[in-house]
Design a protein around this motif. Structure first.
Motif, PDB file in Angstrom:
ATOM      1  N   SER A 154       0.847  -1.198   0.000  1.00  0.00           N
ATOM      2  CA  SER A 154       0.000   0.000   0.000  1.00  0.00           C
ATOM      3  C   SER A 154       0.879   1.244   0.000  1.00  0.00           C
ATOM      4  N   ILE A 155       0.299   2.354  -0.514  1.00  0.00           N
ATOM      5  CA  ILE A 155       1.010   3.639  -0.609  1.00  0.00           C
ATOM      6  C   ILE A 155       0.066   4.749  -0.147  1.00  0.00           C
ATOM      7  N   GLN A 156       0.601   5.729   0.567  1.00  0.00           N
ATOM      8  CA  GLN A 156      -0.169   6.921   0.943  1.00  0.00           C
ATOM      9  C   GLN A 156       0.788   8.052   1.296  1.00  0.00           C
ATOM     10  N   TYR A 157       0.396   9.284   0.887  1.00  0.00           N
ATOM     11  CA  TYR A 157       1.222  10.466   1.175  1.00  0.00           C
ATOM     12  C   TYR A 157       0.561  11.294   2.264  1.00  0.00           C
ATOM     13  N   ASP A 158       1.371  11.716   3.228  1.00  0.00           N
ATOM     14  CA  ASP A 158       0.906  12.531   4.347  1.00  0.00           C
ATOM     15  C   ASP A 158       1.257  13.994   4.062  1.00  0.00           C
ATOM     16  N   LEU A 159       0.230  14.795   3.746  1.00  0.00           N
ATOM     17  CA  LEU A 159       0.456  16.208   3.437  1.00  0.00           C
ATOM     18  C   LEU A 159       0.848  17.019   4.659  1.00  0.00           C
ATOM     19  N   VAL A 160       0.486  16.570   5.844  1.00  0.00           N
ATOM     20  CA  VAL A 160       0.803  17.309   7.072  1.00  0.00           C
ATOM     21  C   VAL A 160       2.299  17.193   7.394  1.00  0.00           C
ATOM     22  N   HIS A 161       2.836  15.993   7.307  1.00  0.00           N
ATOM     23  CA  HIS A 161       4.241  15.762   7.656  1.00  0.00           C
ATOM     24  C   HIS A 161       5.149  15.664   6.424  1.00  0.00           C
ATOM     25  N   ASN A 162       4.574  15.756   5.219  1.00  0.00           N
ATOM     26  CA  ASN A 162       5.348  15.727   3.963  1.00  0.00           C
ATOM     27  C   ASN A 162       6.231  14.481   3.857  1.00  0.00           C
ATOM     28  N   HIS A 163       5.627  13.322   4.007  1.00  0.00           N
ATOM     29  CA  HIS A 163       6.377  12.095   3.812  1.00  0.00           C
ATOM     30  C   HIS A 163       5.483  11.057   3.133  1.00  0.00           C
ATOM     31  N   LEU A 164       6.152  10.166   2.390  1.00  0.00           N
ATOM     32  CA  LEU A 164       5.474   9.094   1.683  1.00  0.00           C
ATOM     33  C   LEU A 164       5.588   7.819   2.508  1.00  0.00           C
ATOM     34  N   SER A 165       4.455   7.187   2.765  1.00  0.00           N
ATOM     35  CA  SER A 165       4.413   5.961   3.557  1.00  0.00           C
ATOM     36  C   SER A 165       4.189   4.768   2.633  1.00  0.00           C
ATOM     37  N   SER A 197      12.789   1.011  -2.971  1.00  0.00           N
ATOM     38  CA  SER A 197      13.575   2.126  -3.515  1.00  0.00           C
ATOM     39  C   SER A 197      12.647   3.077  -4.255  1.00  0.00           C
ATOM     40  N   LEU A 198      13.064   4.343  -4.330  1.00  0.00           N
ATOM     41  CA  LEU A 198      12.358   5.370  -5.100  1.00  0.00           C
ATOM     42  C   LEU A 198      13.259   5.797  -6.252  1.00  0.00           C
ATOM     43  N   LEU A 199      12.915   5.348  -7.457  1.00  0.00           N
ATOM     44  CA  LEU A 199      13.715   5.673  -8.632  1.00  0.00           C
ATOM     45  C   LEU A 199      13.438   7.111  -9.074  1.00  0.00           C
ATOM     46  N   PRO A 200      14.391   7.808  -9.736  1.00  0.00           N
ATOM     47  CA  PRO A 200      15.685   7.270 -10.191  1.00  0.00           C
ATOM     48  C   PRO A 200      16.774   7.247  -9.129  1.00  0.00           C
ATOM     49  N   ASP A 201      16.530   7.868  -7.948  1.00  0.00           N
ATOM     50  CA  ASP A 201      17.519   7.847  -6.878  1.00  0.00           C
ATOM     51  C   ASP A 201      17.412   6.526  -6.131  1.00  0.00           C
ATOM     52  N   PHE A 225       9.384   7.842   3.656  1.00  0.00           N
ATOM     53  CA  PHE A 225      10.358   8.592   2.857  1.00  0.00           C
ATOM     54  C   PHE A 225      10.014  10.075   2.934  1.00  0.00           C
ATOM     55  N   LYS A 226      10.942  10.873   3.422  1.00  0.00           N
ATOM     56  CA  LYS A 226      10.731  12.316   3.569  1.00  0.00           C
ATOM     57  C   LYS A 226      11.059  13.012   2.254  1.00  0.00           C
ATOM     58  N   LEU A 227      10.037  13.541   1.578  1.00  0.00           N
ATOM     59  CA  LEU A 227      10.239  14.270   0.321  1.00  0.00           C
ATOM     60  C   LEU A 227       8.987  15.088   0.010  1.00  0.00           C
ATOM     61  N   PRO A 228       9.117  16.213  -0.731  1.00  0.00           N
ATOM     62  CA  PRO A 228       7.953  17.047  -1.075  1.00  0.00           C
ATOM     63  C   PRO A 228       6.965  16.287  -1.957  1.00  0.00           C
ATOM     64  N   PHE A 229       5.730  16.795  -1.976  1.00  0.00           N
ATOM     65  CA  PHE A 229       4.664  16.113  -2.711  1.00  0.00           C
ATOM     66  C   PHE A 229       4.936  16.119  -4.218  1.00  0.00           C
ATOM     67  N   LEU A 230       5.376  17.271  -4.760  1.00  0.00           N
ATOM     68  CA  LEU A 230       5.649  17.345  -6.191  1.00  0.00           C
ATOM     69  C   LEU A 230       6.812  16.442  -6.580  1.00  0.00           C
ATOM     70  N   GLU A 231       7.781  16.299  -5.688  1.00  0.00           N
ATOM     71  CA  GLU A 231       8.898  15.406  -5.964  1.00  0.00           C
ATOM     72  C   GLU A 231       8.451  13.952  -5.929  1.00  0.00           C
ATOM     73  N   ALA A 232       7.537  13.639  -5.018  1.00  0.00           N
ATOM     74  CA  ALA A 232       7.042  12.259  -4.932  1.00  0.00           C
ATOM     75  C   ALA A 232       6.298  11.855  -6.195  1.00  0.00           C
ATOM     76  N   GLN A 233       5.578  12.790  -6.812  1.00  0.00           N
ATOM     77  CA  GLN A 233       4.835  12.476  -8.030  1.00  0.00           C
ATOM     78  C   GLN A 233       5.752  12.165  -9.206  1.00  0.00           C
ATOM     79  N   ARG A 234       7.012  12.599  -9.156  1.00  0.00           N
ATOM     80  CA  ARG A 234       7.955  12.342 -10.242  1.00  0.00           C
ATOM     81  C   ARG A 234       8.765  11.057 -10.037  1.00  0.00           C
ATOM     82  N   ARG A 235       8.567  10.405  -8.901  1.00  0.00           N
ATOM     83  CA  ARG A 235       9.335   9.199  -8.604  1.00  0.00           C
ATOM     84  C   ARG A 235       8.584   7.940  -9.036  1.00  0.00           C
ATOM     85  N   THR A 236       9.337   6.840  -9.090  1.00  0.00           N
ATOM     86  CA  THR A 236       8.778   5.515  -9.389  1.00  0.00           C
ATOM     87  C   THR A 236       9.145   4.582  -8.248  1.00  0.00           C
ATOM     88  N   LEU A 237       8.139   3.933  -7.689  1.00  0.00           N
ATOM     89  CA  LEU A 237       8.361   3.010  -6.579  1.00  0.00           C
ATOM     90  C   LEU A 237       8.835   1.662  -7.126  1.00  0.00           C
TER      91      LEU A 237
END
Length: 437
Positions: A154-165, A197-201, A225-237
């Motif tokens: 499962s995947i979910q983003y927390d807008l309050v704490h700016n992290h991807l779970s 992992s979160l590609l490409p990093d 994973f601590k990262l901004p929301f717009l950055e998370a949308q550009r990643r691949t799990l």
């Protein structure tokens, strides 16, 4: 618009089909003059009409000859480029049928390659026609084709704490170890774990614990994973299911990739995804961050072991207990051995430990540093993880580049990440690695 001149006549275009009006008028005037002259001579001397008629005929032929010469001279004096734009010229045959002819410069040359490409069938070369395109297959078709099992996460983003779970829940129907390692044919079950992992990093990755002897492991582990929301949308799990093997390199069973821009991260969700084969059959051994400094006045080589990350897990229960061994080799002789402290239960250890070796400047070009990472084992010998060699007998271009930077900037610390290599690879390319085995 102007009277023609015999010396210079400018033609503004090709001659039309009919004779120009000014040329017809000129001929008419000359004929009328000749006829008047003949009539006057006939009335004046009727008794000599025959000779005068012969003279007038001779004058008419002479005028015709002069007119032909004028036309030929005008043709030779035609300017090379017309002063006005010429429209496509039309030529008519003698019959009633009219045919339009375009200038040759406007015609498109014939290309035989066009007929060749018309014979090709584009549908045969489209991406949909490829039988190896995994994206065009459903999960059931992937399971039937590869038989690598399925993964529940499962995947979910927390807008309050700016992290991807990312929550890794379970897997089912994993293949037996025989599909990964031939040397383990006697074992009936795998020891699976999942690497996230979160590609490409691919550097900041996490992994679950190892589940022993099961083809249907239940993980129930959550990672953040601590990262901004717009950055998370550009990643691949990337989720890689790996089979743990204490006596050899771990084997990748299969993987699942999901572009995060294609899902609603805020709403989140659960997915069952079929595992597909991975091009990376073996797990990387990890990375090591080093800093080197040489003091020529003191004749000392300082080595800083800063940290390591994503080391190969050597303990199935509580991760690894890694430490680093540093060995100084001068020429082909082992001179000194030192090692760091052991970090308990981690594959991402922080050391921040410094070591100093006595190396005269005249011997610096003969020196090699061998860095070996081990996992501490209280019951048996320590488990080898990986190795690199920096110096005269470096194990690769990155290691050689680090040593050249040190020689070029003495008294200044030179820091660099290095990817660990297997023992067999180091022994094959470095003589210093053979001296410390």
């Amino acid at each position: 618009c102007c009277q023609p001149n015999e010396e210079e006549v400018e033609i503004l275009g090709p001659f039309p089909a009919q004779t120009p009006s000014w040329l017809v008028n000129d001929c008419k005037d000359e004929k009328e003059t000749n006829s008047e002259a003949i009539a006057f001579d006939a009335s004046a001397t009727p008794q000599k009409s025959s000779p005068k008629r012969q003279s007038s005929n001779w004058e008419m032929s002479r005028s015709t000859y002069s007119l032909a010469r004028q036309l030929s001279s005008m043709e030779s004096q035609r300017p090379s480029s017309p002063l006005v734009d010429i429209k496509p010229i039309e030529f008519w045959a003698m019959g009633s049928r009219k045919e339009a002819v375009q200038p040759a410069i406007l015609r498109k040359p014939y290309d035989k390659s066009e007929d060749y490409f018309r014979k090709l069938e584009p549908q045969l070369y489209s991406a949909d026609s490829s039988g190896d395109d995994v994206d065009s297959l459903t999960d059931d078709e992937i399971v039937l084709r590869y038989q690598l099992g399925m993964l529940h996460f499962s995947i979910q983003y927390d807008l309050v704490h700016n992290h991807l779970s990312v929550r890794v829940i379970e897997a089912r129907d994993l293949p037996p170890p025989v599909s990964c390692d031939v040397s383990r044919q006697d074992m009936a079950h795998s020891n699976p774990y999942v690497k996230i992992s979160l590609l490409p990093d691919n550097k900041n990755s996490r992994q679950t614990g190892v589940k022993r002897k099961t083809q249907n492991p239940v993980f129930e582990e959550r990672f953040s994973f601590k990262l901004p929301f717009l950055e998370a949308q550009r990643r691949t799990l990337l989720l890689s299911v790996i089979d743990f093997d204490k006596f050899s390199r771990h084997c990748v069973i299969g993987k699942v990739t999901m572009p995060l821009g294609d899902v609603d991260l805020v709403k989140g969700g659960h997915w069952w995804k079929a595992l597909v084969p991975s091009s990376q059959n073996e797990v990387e051994l990890g990375e090591l961050l080093l800093s080197l400094t040489y003091l020529p006045s003191a004749g000392r080589l300082n080595v800083d072991i800063i940290r390591a990350k994503q080391l190969l897990q050597t303990d199935m229960c509580q991760g690894s207990d890694p430490f680093v061994k540093i060995q100084l080799v001068t020429g082909l002789k082992l001179v000194k051995t030192k090692k760091t402290s052991c970090m308990k239960g981690t594959i991402d250890p922080f050391y921040n430990e410094s070591f100093s070796f006595k190396v005269p400047q005249e011997e610096l070009s003969e020196v090699s540093l061998v860095f070996s990472v081990y996992g501490h084992n209280m019951k048996s010998s320590n488990d080898f993880v990986g190795r690199i060699v920096i110096g005269r007998f470096s194990t690769g271009p990155p290691e050689a580049n680090h040593w050249l930077r040190l020689l070029g900037s003495q008294r200044t610390p030179v820091e660099q990440w290095h990817t660990l290599r297997s023992r067999a690879e180091c022994d094959r390319v470095s003589l210093a690695s053979l001296e410390v085995t």
